[in-house]
Motif scaffolding. Sequence first.
Motif, PDB file in Angstrom:
ATOM      1  N   MET A   1       0.836  -1.181   0.000  1.00  0.00           N
ATOM      2  CA  MET A   1       0.000   0.000   0.000  1.00  0.00           C
ATOM      3  C   MET A   1       0.877   1.239   0.000  1.00  0.00           C
ATOM      4  SD  MET A   1      -3.068   0.909   2.556  1.00  0.00           S
ATOM      5  CE  MET A   1      -3.203   2.549   3.169  1.00  0.00           C
ATOM      6  N   CYS A   2       0.505   2.214  -0.768  1.00  0.00           N
ATOM      7  CA  CYS A   2       1.237   3.476  -0.817  1.00  0.00           C
ATOM      8  C   CYS A   2       1.155   4.169   0.543  1.00  0.00           C
ATOM      9  CB  CYS A   2       0.641   4.395  -1.880  1.00  0.00           C
ATOM     10  SG  CYS A   2       0.802   3.781  -3.553  1.00  0.00           S
ATOM     11  N   ARG A   3       2.231   4.800   0.942  1.00  0.00           N
ATOM     12  CA  ARG A   3       2.238   5.539   2.208  1.00  0.00           C
ATOM     13  C   ARG A   3       1.963   7.010   1.921  1.00  0.00           C
ATOM     14  NH1 ARG A   3       7.271   2.893   5.460  1.00  0.00           N
ATOM     15  NH2 ARG A   3       6.464   0.779   5.391  1.00  0.00           N
ATOM     16  N   THR A   4       1.144   7.605   2.766  1.00  0.00           N
ATOM     17  CA  THR A   4       0.752   8.997   2.569  1.00  0.00           C
ATOM     18  C   THR A   4       1.277   9.872   3.688  1.00  0.00           C
ATOM     19  OG1 THR A   4      -1.328   8.666   3.753  1.00  0.00           O
ATOM     20  CG2 THR A   4      -1.367   8.352   1.371  1.00  0.00           C
ATOM     21  N   ALA A   5       1.317  11.161   3.429  1.00  0.00           N
ATOM     22  CA  ALA A   5       1.631  12.175   4.439  1.00  0.00           C
ATOM     23  C   ALA A   5       0.419  13.094   4.539  1.00  0.00           C
ATOM     24  CB  ALA A   5       2.876  12.966   4.035  1.00  0.00           C
ATOM     25  N   HIS A   6       0.013  13.420   5.758  1.00  0.00           N
ATOM     26  CA  HIS A   6      -1.163  14.256   6.023  1.00  0.00           C
ATOM     27  C   HIS A   6      -0.679  15.671   6.331  1.00  0.00           C
ATOM     28  CE1 HIS A   6      -5.076  14.735   8.589  1.00  0.00           C
ATOM     29  NE2 HIS A   6      -4.872  15.755   7.787  1.00  0.00           N
ATOM     30  N   PHE A   7      -1.076  16.634   5.515  1.00  0.00           N
ATOM     31  CA  PHE A   7      -0.664  18.023   5.678  1.00  0.00           C
ATOM     32  C   PHE A   7      -1.838  18.902   6.078  1.00  0.00           C
ATOM     33  CE2 PHE A   7       2.430  16.315   2.673  1.00  0.00           C
ATOM     34  CZ  PHE A   7       3.614  16.749   3.232  1.00  0.00           C
ATOM     35  N   ARG A   8      -1.535  19.997   6.788  1.00  0.00           N
ATOM     36  CA  ARG A   8      -2.527  21.021   7.117  1.00  0.00           C
ATOM     37  C   ARG A   8      -1.872  22.378   6.917  1.00  0.00           C
ATOM     38  NH1 ARG A   8      -3.797  24.366  11.360  1.00  0.00           N
ATOM     39  NH2 ARG A   8      -2.187  23.455  12.652  1.00  0.00           N
ATOM     40  N   SER A   9      -2.592  23.283   6.241  1.00  0.00           N
ATOM     41  CA  SER A   9      -2.077  24.622   5.973  1.00  0.00           C
ATOM     42  C   SER A   9      -2.402  25.556   7.136  1.00  0.00           C
ATOM     43  CB  SER A   9      -2.703  25.170   4.691  1.00  0.00           C
ATOM     44  OG  SER A   9      -2.407  26.540   4.554  1.00  0.00           O
ATOM     45  N   ARG A  10      -1.433  26.343   7.559  1.00  0.00           N
ATOM     46  CA  ARG A  10      -1.687  27.355   8.594  1.00  0.00           C
ATOM     47  C   ARG A  10      -2.459  28.538   8.036  1.00  0.00           C
ATOM     48  NH1 ARG A  10       3.960  27.668  12.003  1.00  0.00           N
ATOM     49  NH2 ARG A  10       3.888  25.487  12.624  1.00  0.00           N
ATOM     50  N   CYS A  11      -2.310  28.798   6.738  1.00  0.00           N
ATOM     51  CA  CYS A  11      -2.977  29.956   6.114  1.00  0.00           C
ATOM     52  C   CYS A  11      -4.472  29.711   5.911  1.00  0.00           C
ATOM     53  CB  CYS A  11      -2.326  30.278   4.773  1.00  0.00           C
ATOM     54  SG  CYS A  11      -0.602  30.742   4.910  1.00  0.00           S
ATOM     55  N   CYS A  12      -4.814  28.629   5.217  1.00  0.00           N
ATOM     56  CA  CYS A  12      -6.222  28.392   4.859  1.00  0.00           C
ATOM     57  C   CYS A  12      -6.880  27.305   5.711  1.00  0.00           C
ATOM     58  CB  CYS A  12      -6.336  28.046   3.377  1.00  0.00           C
ATOM     59  SG  CYS A  12      -5.416  26.574   2.904  1.00  0.00           S
ATOM     60  N   ARG A  13      -6.101  26.599   6.531  1.00  0.00           N
ATOM     61  CA  ARG A  13      -6.583  25.565   7.451  1.00  0.00           C
ATOM     62  C   ARG A  13      -7.118  24.314   6.754  1.00  0.00           C
ATOM     63  NH1 ARG A  13      -4.667  26.723  12.261  1.00  0.00           N
ATOM     64  NH2 ARG A  13      -6.416  25.906  13.407  1.00  0.00           N
ATOM     65  N   HIS A  14      -6.859  24.130   5.444  1.00  0.00           N
ATOM     66  CA  HIS A  14      -7.286  22.934   4.721  1.00  0.00           C
ATOM     67  C   HIS A  14      -6.328  21.780   5.012  1.00  0.00           C
ATOM     68  CE1 HIS A  14      -9.380  25.721   1.653  1.00  0.00           C
ATOM     69  NE2 HIS A  14     -10.238  25.312   2.560  1.00  0.00           N
ATOM     70  N   HIS A  15      -6.852  20.556   4.897  1.00  0.00           N
ATOM     71  CA  HIS A  15      -6.069  19.332   5.073  1.00  0.00           C
ATOM     72  C   HIS A  15      -5.970  18.618   3.732  1.00  0.00           C
ATOM     73  CE1 HIS A  15      -6.201  18.911   9.586  1.00  0.00           C
ATOM     74  NE2 HIS A  15      -7.066  19.876   9.393  1.00  0.00           N
ATOM     75  N   PRO A  33      -4.129  -0.459  -5.548  1.00  0.00           N
ATOM     76  CA  PRO A  33      -5.314  -1.286  -5.291  1.00  0.00           C
ATOM     77  C   PRO A  33      -5.868  -1.154  -3.873  1.00  0.00           C
ATOM     78  CG  PRO A  33      -3.351  -2.657  -5.429  1.00  0.00           C
ATOM     79  CD  PRO A  33      -2.929  -1.266  -5.793  1.00  0.00           C
ATOM     80  N   LYS A  34      -5.107  -0.644  -2.934  1.00  0.00           N
ATOM     81  CA  LYS A  34      -5.570  -0.555  -1.545  1.00  0.00           C
ATOM     82  C   LYS A  34      -6.471   0.650  -1.286  1.00  0.00           C
ATOM     83  CE  LYS A  34      -3.551  -4.192  -0.006  1.00  0.00           C
ATOM     84  NZ  LYS A  34      -4.276  -5.320   0.524  1.00  0.00           N
ATOM     85  N   GLY A  36      -9.630   2.995  -1.673  1.00  0.00           N
ATOM     86  CA  GLY A  36     -11.010   2.779  -2.081  1.00  0.00           C
ATOM     87  C   GLY A  36     -11.580   1.456  -1.644  1.00  0.00           C
ATOM     88  N   SER A  37     -10.810   0.639  -0.905  1.00  0.00           N
ATOM     89  CA  SER A  37     -11.315  -0.661  -0.453  1.00  0.00           C
ATOM     90  C   SER A  37     -12.190  -0.531   0.788  1.00  0.00           C
ATOM     91  CB  SER A  37     -10.147  -1.604  -0.160  1.00  0.00           C
ATOM     92  OG  SER A  37      -9.399  -1.131   0.943  1.00  0.00           O
ATOM     93  N   GLY A  38     -12.136   0.616   1.466  1.00  0.00           N
ATOM     94  CA  GLY A  38     -12.932   0.806   2.678  1.00  0.00           C
ATOM     95  C   GLY A  38     -12.226   0.364   3.945  1.00  0.00           C
ATOM     96  N   VAL A  39     -11.047  -0.246   3.812  1.00  0.00           N
ATOM     97  CA  VAL A  39     -10.304  -0.691   4.981  1.00  0.00           C
ATOM     98  C   VAL A  39      -9.529   0.485   5.548  1.00  0.00           C
ATOM     99  CG1 VAL A  39      -8.513  -2.258   5.799  1.00  0.00           C
ATOM    100  CG2 VAL A  39     -10.137  -3.025   4.092  1.00  0.00           C
ATOM    101  N   ALA A  40      -9.691   0.703   6.840  1.00  0.00           N
ATOM    102  CA  ALA A  40      -9.024   1.829   7.492  1.00  0.00           C
ATOM    103  C   ALA A  40      -7.527   1.592   7.568  1.00  0.00           C
ATOM    104  CB  ALA A  40      -9.589   2.042   8.888  1.00  0.00           C
ATOM    105  N   ALA A  41      -6.755   2.622   7.304  1.00  0.00           N
ATOM    106  CA  ALA A  41      -5.305   2.563   7.410  1.00  0.00           C
ATOM    107  C   ALA A  41      -4.876   3.320   8.659  1.00  0.00           C
ATOM    108  CB  ALA A  41      -4.656   3.190   6.187  1.00  0.00           C
ATOM    109  N   LYS A  42      -3.693   2.995   9.139  1.00  0.00           N
ATOM    110  CA  LYS A  42      -3.177   3.692  10.311  1.00  0.00           C
ATOM    111  C   LYS A  42      -2.980   5.164   9.958  1.00  0.00           C
ATOM    112  CE  LYS A  42       0.614   3.681  13.581  1.00  0.00           C
ATOM    113  NZ  LYS A  42       1.910   3.118  13.944  1.00  0.00           N
ATOM    114  N   PRO A  43      -3.548   6.075  10.759  1.00  0.00           N
ATOM    115  CA  PRO A  43      -3.403   7.494  10.422  1.00  0.00           C
ATOM    116  C   PRO A  43      -1.975   7.983  10.624  1.00  0.00           C
ATOM    117  CG  PRO A  43      -4.518   7.244  12.524  1.00  0.00           C
ATOM    118  CD  PRO A  43      -4.333   5.863  11.963  1.00  0.00           C
ATOM    119  N   THR A  44      -1.584   8.921   9.794  1.00  0.00           N
ATOM    120  CA  THR A  44      -0.256   9.523   9.926  1.00  0.00           C
ATOM    121  C   THR A  44      -0.378  10.819  10.721  1.00  0.00           C
ATOM    122  OG1 THR A  44      -0.520  10.709   7.851  1.00  0.00           O
ATOM    123  CG2 THR A  44       0.525   8.554   7.736  1.00  0.00           C
TER     124      THR A  44
END
Length: 95
Positions: A1-15, A33-34, A36-44
């Motif tokens: 499964m691809c690993r992701t990074a979760h970002f948040r902007s200080r200016c606009c507050r979007h994630h 393939p992982k 859209g399967s509905g299986v929860a992944a460990k949050p970053t």
Amino acid sequence: MCRTAHFRSRCCRHHWLHIAKPCWPGNGFNTCPKFGSGVAAKPTRIITMDGLCPTCLMPGQYDQHQIRMIENVEHRVRWGAGPSKCEPGCECAVM
């Protein structure tokens, strides 16, 4: 499964999520393939950025194969038999 990074902007507050490490060269949100399967992944952990998010910086022009905006962030607890959406269980929102 691809690993992701979760970002948040200080200016606009979007994630948003960005593919930090693809599981195969060229894979991303559209081809892994992982997703859209509905299986929860460990949050970053959330990485706070000083600039604008991709939507505010480049409306409609950012690569949606590598970047996906998060529309809603909620803290929830789920009780059930498994992490999939099709497993029986109960979701509870803590307010």
